[in-house]
Structures are given as structure tokens and as C-alpha cells.
Design an enzyme around this catalytic site. Structure first.
Site, PDB file in Angstrom:
ATOM      1  N   ARG A  82       1.205   6.472  -8.891  1.00  0.00           N
ATOM      2  CA  ARG A  82       1.635   4.930  -7.940  1.00  0.00           C
ATOM      3  C   ARG A  82       2.112   4.474  -9.385  1.00  0.00           C
ATOM      4  O   ARG A  82       1.158   4.639 -10.737  1.00  0.00           O
ATOM      5  CB  ARG A  82       0.379   4.176  -6.911  1.00  0.00           C
ATOM      6  CG  ARG A  82       0.216   4.984  -6.385  1.00  0.00           C
ATOM      7  CD  ARG A  82      -0.507   3.644  -5.350  1.00  0.00           C
ATOM      8  NE  ARG A  82      -0.877   4.027  -4.064  1.00  0.00           N
ATOM      9  CZ  ARG A  82      -2.207   5.116  -3.587  1.00  0.00           C
ATOM     10  NH1 ARG A  82      -3.181   4.824  -4.928  1.00  0.00           N
ATOM     11  NH2 ARG A  82      -2.571   4.869  -2.780  1.00  0.00           N
ATOM     12  N   LYS A 122      -5.224   2.300  -6.389  1.00  0.00           N
ATOM     13  CA  LYS A 122      -4.816   0.846  -4.853  1.00  0.00           C
ATOM     14  C   LYS A 122      -6.559   0.794  -4.098  1.00  0.00           C
ATOM     15  O   LYS A 122      -7.160   1.387  -4.073  1.00  0.00           O
ATOM     16  CB  LYS A 122      -3.952   1.753  -3.785  1.00  0.00           C
ATOM     17  CG  LYS A 122      -3.699   0.923  -2.943  1.00  0.00           C
ATOM     18  CD  LYS A 122      -2.680   1.773  -1.924  1.00  0.00           C
ATOM     19  CE  LYS A 122      -2.084   0.744  -0.828  1.00  0.00           C
ATOM     20  NZ  LYS A 122      -0.749   0.775   0.118  1.00  0.00           N
ATOM     21  N   HIS A 144       8.234   6.534  -7.115  1.00  0.00           N
ATOM     22  CA  HIS A 144       6.948   6.339  -6.069  1.00  0.00           C
ATOM     23  C   HIS A 144       7.894   8.147  -4.885  1.00  0.00           C
ATOM     24  O   HIS A 144       7.330   9.275  -4.873  1.00  0.00           O
ATOM     25  CB  HIS A 144       7.534   5.895  -4.672  1.00  0.00           C
ATOM     26  CG  HIS A 144       6.070   5.740  -3.978  1.00  0.00           C
ATOM     27  ND1 HIS A 144       5.422   5.501  -4.792  1.00  0.00           N
ATOM     28  CD2 HIS A 144       5.404   5.925  -2.502  1.00  0.00           C
ATOM     29  CE1 HIS A 144       4.018   4.916  -3.845  1.00  0.00           C
ATOM     30  NE2 HIS A 144       4.053   5.740  -2.517  1.00  0.00           N
ATOM     31  N   ARG A 201       6.195  10.504  -6.306  1.00  0.00           N
ATOM     32  CA  ARG A 201       4.805  10.963  -5.656  1.00  0.00           C
ATOM     33  C   ARG A 201       4.934  11.271  -4.717  1.00  0.00           C
ATOM     34  O   ARG A 201       3.841  12.937  -4.453  1.00  0.00           O
ATOM     35  CB  ARG A 201       4.261   9.480  -5.759  1.00  0.00           C
ATOM     36  CG  ARG A 201       2.770  10.168  -4.451  1.00  0.00           C
ATOM     37  CD  ARG A 201       2.204   7.758  -5.088  1.00  0.00           C
ATOM     38  NE  ARG A 201       0.983   8.104  -3.792  1.00  0.00           N
ATOM     39  CZ  ARG A 201       0.015   8.026  -4.306  1.00  0.00           C
ATOM     40  NH1 ARG A 201      -0.608   8.487  -6.054  1.00  0.00           N
ATOM     41  NH2 ARG A 201      -0.786   7.741  -3.874  1.00  0.00           N
ATOM     42  N   HIS A 217      -5.529   8.061  -0.989  1.00  0.00           N
ATOM     43  CA  HIS A 217      -4.978   7.879   0.005  1.00  0.00           C
ATOM     44  C   HIS A 217      -6.282   7.423   0.828  1.00  0.00           C
ATOM     45  O   HIS A 217      -6.942   8.392   1.144  1.00  0.00           O
ATOM     46  CB  HIS A 217      -3.995   8.916   1.002  1.00  0.00           C
ATOM     47  CG  HIS A 217      -2.866   9.530   0.696  1.00  0.00           C
ATOM     48  ND1 HIS A 217      -2.109  10.070   0.873  1.00  0.00           N
ATOM     49  CD2 HIS A 217      -2.177   8.006  -0.056  1.00  0.00           C
ATOM     50  CE1 HIS A 217      -0.774   9.758   1.005  1.00  0.00           C
ATOM     51  NE2 HIS A 217      -0.598   8.770   0.086  1.00  0.00           N
ATOM     52  N   TYR A 232       3.382  13.856   4.974  1.00  0.00           N
ATOM     53  CA  TYR A 232       3.579  15.200   3.779  1.00  0.00           C
ATOM     54  C   TYR A 232       3.439  16.622   4.274  1.00  0.00           C
ATOM     55  O   TYR A 232       4.724  17.573   4.661  1.00  0.00           O
ATOM     56  CB  TYR A 232       3.423  14.733   2.592  1.00  0.00           C
ATOM     57  CG  TYR A 232       2.963  13.504   2.029  1.00  0.00           C
ATOM     58  CD1 TYR A 232       4.320  13.021   1.570  1.00  0.00           C
ATOM     59  CD2 TYR A 232       2.221  12.479   1.326  1.00  0.00           C
ATOM     60  CE1 TYR A 232       4.825  12.770   0.533  1.00  0.00           C
ATOM     61  CE2 TYR A 232       1.802  11.680   1.644  1.00  0.00           C
ATOM     62  CZ  TYR A 232       3.712  11.390   0.740  1.00  0.00           C
ATOM     63  OH  TYR A 232       3.879   9.675   0.337  1.00  0.00           O
TER      64      TYR A 232
END
Length: 264
Positions: free
Chosen positions: A84, A109, A178, A181, A204, A213
Site C-alpha cells: 500500500r 494495515k 493502488h 498493487r 489481507h 483478484y
């Protein structure tokens, strides 16, 4: 109807200002109010995440290196690590383990730590860039900060750089940090990385996010499978990947698909 909405908005604004609520508190108030009123947002229908095609990716990286060696390496690291942009601008020399070919995201995150592997070629480029430094920002900005803090790149500046490179590369669609990514996530799934490993790579928390994805890469995988599993094609792609690298190998796989695509 417009007059009613305006009057209601003015009344709500008066209450918010009188109570001295900040932006975050205001969002919480509206969330609770919607819940009490029995209102819910419409279900979000998410399409395929935008990504760079292989051709666009090569043009983007080439244009980045044309600007400067540091800009090129920055964009390559941003792309290949799938970080990120907030994680990327926080990278420090201490976060790079060249011996293990990994970059450590100390504060991802949710405050989670993870290690992201990098290719040998990229590790060598990062080693040349770091030189004898042992600490400090991985990428140092030439623009001095007014507050006296280390001259690191900001998220906003990285966004500006990505847009400048996009224009210079003649890529028509909108590209933002992003999206790089997204591109890496789709590529890893397309070359066969297990979805749970991609989840760890990207940091994630919920595998459902990663699955978005996977769903978009199924058609691409099927087309490549049809061509690449033919023995001659498979051997050729493996040889190209070994000699020229995975990106060129994937590009060759795309070219092998072309005759079939044209014949249908």
C-alpha cells in the site's frame, strides 16, 4: 424535494456545529442514525479490479527509469512488493534484508507486521541503491520538509509521480498507486501462487478480499493454460523465463496465446 433536503441539511449542520463533533464523530452519528431508522446502503457490486496489462506495465516501468534511476526503482519496488502507498512511504533501510531477499512491512494495515519476498534482480538493485547506508528512509526525497523531519516522500507525492509517469508513457487509462498493487495481486495468482499465500503477501486480513483478484484472473489462466500446457510452448516459456526473467516469460506466454485468439 430539493428545498426539504436543504432545510434538513441545515438543521443537521446546526446540531453538529453546536455539539462540536469532528469528522469521525459525525460519521459515527450518521451510521447510528441510519441504523435506528432501519436504513442500509445498497449492496455494492464490485467489478474487476483495474490493473495494468503486461504491455502497460513494461511501458510504465521503462518510463519511470527514463525519469531517473531512483524513480524507476521506486516504482519497481512499489509494483513488485504490492505494498500500500502508506506502507511504501514508510519503508526504511532497516526494513530491507538483502540476505533473505525480503522487505519487512513493520506497520501494515491494522498494525500488522509482514515480510514480502523480492526477486534476486530487484534485491541487487536495492543493494546498489542502499550502498553503505544502515538506517534512514529507503527512498530520500530531494524536497526538504518545512517541519525539519527527514525528507521522505509523501503519499500525495507518490500519487503525483505515478500520474506523471503514466502521461509520459502514453497510457490512456487512469493509473494510481493502488492499481499497481492490483496488478501484482493478479499476476501472482495468474502464475500459480496459492491464494492463501497471496493473501499473506498482500497483508489481507480477510481472504475474501484476495478472492476478488482470483475471480478476475480465471479467464486469463484458462487461456494461458490451453497454450502453455502444450509441450513445445511450455518448454519455450520456461526457457525464456529462466534466461530473461518471469515478466518476459509471462509476456511470451501472452504472445503464444495470440494465434488462437485471432482464430476464434
Amino acid at each position: 424535494m430539493t428545498g426539504y433536503i436543504e432545510r434538513a441539511a441545515n438543521q443537521v449542520a446546526d446540531i453538529l456545529m453546536r455539539e462540536g463533533l469532528d469528522y469521525t464523530q459525525t460519521k459515527a452519528v450518521f451510521k447510528q442514525a441510519r441504523a435506528k431508522a432501519g436504513l442500509s446502503a445498497p449492496k455494492e457490486h464490485r467489478g474487476s479490479p483495474a490493473r495494468l496489462t503486461l504491455e502497460e506495465e513494461l511501458r510504465f516501468i521503462d518510463q519511470a527509469y527514463a525519469q531517473s534511476g531512483q524513480i524507476g526503482l521506486m516504482m519497481q519496488v512499489l509494483l513488485e512488493t504490492g505494498t500500500r502507498v502508506s506502507e511504501f512511504v514508510a519503508l526504511r533501510v532497516e526494513d530491507v534484508s538483502l540476505a533473505e531477499r525480503a522487505i519487512v512491512i513493520e506497520d501494515g494495515k491494522g498494525g500488522k507486521r509482514r515480510e514480502v519476498p523480492i526477486r534476486p534482480d530487484l534485491a541487487r538493485l536495492v543493494a546498489l541503491h542502499v550502498g553503505q547506508r544502515r538506517s534512514g528512509p529507503l527512498f530520500v526525497s530531494r524536497q526538504r520538509r518545512a517541519d525539519g523531519r527527514p525528507p521522505t516522500f509523501t503519499r500525495q507525492r507518490i500519487g503525483q509521480i505515478v500520474r506523471q509517469i503514466t502521461r509520459g508513457a502514453g497510457i490512456g487509462k487512469r493509473i494510481y498507486p493502488h492499481l499497481l498493487r492490483h496488478t501484482m495481486a493478479t499476476r501472482l495468482l495468474a502464475i500459480g501462487m496459492d491464494i492463501t499465500d497471496v493473501q499473506k503477501f498482500l497483508g489481507h486480513e480477510d481472504i475474501a478480499t484476495t478472492r476478488i483478484y482470483a475471480e478476475t484472473s480465471v479467464a486469463m489462466l484458462r487461456r494461458k493454460f490451453d497454450r502453455v500446457t502444450e509441450e513445445a510452448g511450455k518448454n519455450l516459456v520456461q526457457r525464456i523465463s529462466r534466461d530473461q526473467g518471469e515478466v518476459v516469460g509471462a509476456f511470451a506466454a501472452d504472445l503464444l496465446m495470440e494465434p488462437r485468439r485471432l482464430s476464434t
